[in-house]
Design a protein around this motif. Structure first.
Motif, mmCIF file in Angstrom:
data_model
loop_
_atom_site.group_PDB
_atom_site.id
_atom_site.type_symbol
_atom_site.label_atom_id
_atom_site.label_comp_id
_atom_site.label_asym_id
_atom_site.label_seq_id
_atom_site.Cartn_x
_atom_site.Cartn_y
_atom_site.Cartn_z
ATOM 1 N N GLN A 68 41.122 33.036 67.639
ATOM 2 C CA GLN A 68 41.390 33.747 66.391
ATOM 3 C C GLN A 68 40.096 33.963 65.611
ATOM 4 O O GLN A 68 39.205 33.117 65.624
ATOM 5 N N ASP A 69 40.029 35.072 64.916
ATOM 6 C CA ASP A 69 38.876 35.373 64.086
ATOM 7 C C ASP A 69 38.757 34.318 62.994
ATOM 8 O O ASP A 69 39.746 33.983 62.336
ATOM 9 N N GLY A 70 37.563 33.783 62.827
ATOM 10 C CA GLY A 70 37.326 32.808 61.776
ATOM 11 C C GLY A 70 37.634 31.371 62.153
ATOM 12 O O GLY A 70 37.498 30.474 61.333
ATOM 13 N N TRP A 71 38.065 31.144 63.381
ATOM 14 C CA TRP A 71 38.381 29.786 63.822
ATOM 15 C C TRP A 71 37.275 29.275 64.727
ATOM 16 O O TRP A 71 36.894 29.934 65.683
ATOM 17 N N GLY A 72 36.803 28.091 64.430
ATOM 18 C CA GLY A 72 35.830 27.438 65.293
ATOM 19 C C GLY A 72 36.454 26.216 65.938
ATOM 20 O O GLY A 72 37.628 25.901 65.711
ATOM 21 N N GLN A 73 35.645 25.510 66.700
ATOM 22 C CA GLN A 73 36.157 24.339 67.404
ATOM 23 C C GLN A 73 36.610 23.250 66.431
ATOM 24 O O GLN A 73 37.644 22.623 66.646
ATOM 25 N N GLY A 74 35.867 23.057 65.346
ATOM 26 C CA GLY A 74 36.233 22.021 64.381
ATOM 27 C C GLY A 74 37.601 22.246 63.775
ATOM 28 O O GLY A 74 38.414 21.320 63.695
ATOM 29 N N ARG A 75 37.858 23.451 63.347
ATOM 30 C CA ARG A 75 39.147 23.763 62.734
ATOM 31 C C ARG A 75 40.283 23.614 63.752
ATOM 32 O O ARG A 75 41.340 23.073 63.439
ATOM 33 N N ALA A 76 40.065 24.099 64.963
ATOM 34 C CA ALA A 76 41.088 23.989 66.003
ATOM 35 C C ALA A 76 41.390 22.526 66.313
ATOM 36 O O ALA A 76 42.558 22.131 66.422
ATOM 37 N N LEU A 77 40.349 21.715 66.431
ATOM 38 C CA LEU A 77 40.551 20.293 66.734
ATOM 39 C C LEU A 77 41.250 19.569 65.595
ATOM 40 O O LEU A 77 42.068 18.673 65.828
#
Length: 149
Positions: A68-77
């Motif tokens: 998703q646009d604006g999502w990085g690994q930190g947010r996903a985790l």
């Protein structure tokens, strides 16, 4: 008489390789569709639940979220870790979190609890876009000011 077990006929290697290649393409297309905003993560999860091949079930949840646009690994985790915590399944090992697939999320043996917890966590992490760039420190653009009157 010894126990006879039926052994399925071997699948030709070419057939197995073709099926594996198609499954990889299906997963890549789904992730690309999320990245280009043609599909949402919810669309992919719905498709995975009904996909007769099971290819989409092998998508790792963090990959889907990061597409998703604006999502990085930190947010996903963080979303996955919070989902596990809500379920009472805290996992501290990062490798375990990265290994979670859509098949885990949609496992019918959980009665939908995992999917419900995931949806609840997503609502907690939903970020609303500001009404205009620079909000609240900059005045609304002229067009928006005229719309309010």
């Amino acid at each position: 008489m010894t126990g006879l077990t039926a052994t399925p006929p071997p699948v030709p290697l070419a057939v197995a390789n073709a099926a594996a290649g198609q499954a990889r393409r299906t997963r890549a297309e789904a992730l690309l569709s999320v990245a280009t905003e043609m599909l949402t993560t919810t669309d992919v999860i719905k498709e995975a639940a009904t996909d007769p091949t099971g290819a989409l079930l092998q998508i790792r949840l963090h990959q889907l979220l990061q597409a998703q646009d604006g999502w990085g690994q930190g947010r996903a985790l963080r979303v996955i870790h919070r989902t596990l915590a809500v379920l009472g399944e805290p996992v501290s090992e990062r490798a375990e979190i990265l290994a979670i697939k859509l098949s885990w999320l949609l496992d019918s043996r959980t009665g939908g609890n995992r999917l419900a917890a995931y949806c609840d966590v997503l609502m907690e992490h939903k970020q609303e876009a500001p009404p205009w760039p620079g909000f609240p420190h900059l005045a609304a653009p002229v067009k928006l000011q005229g719309e309010r009157a």
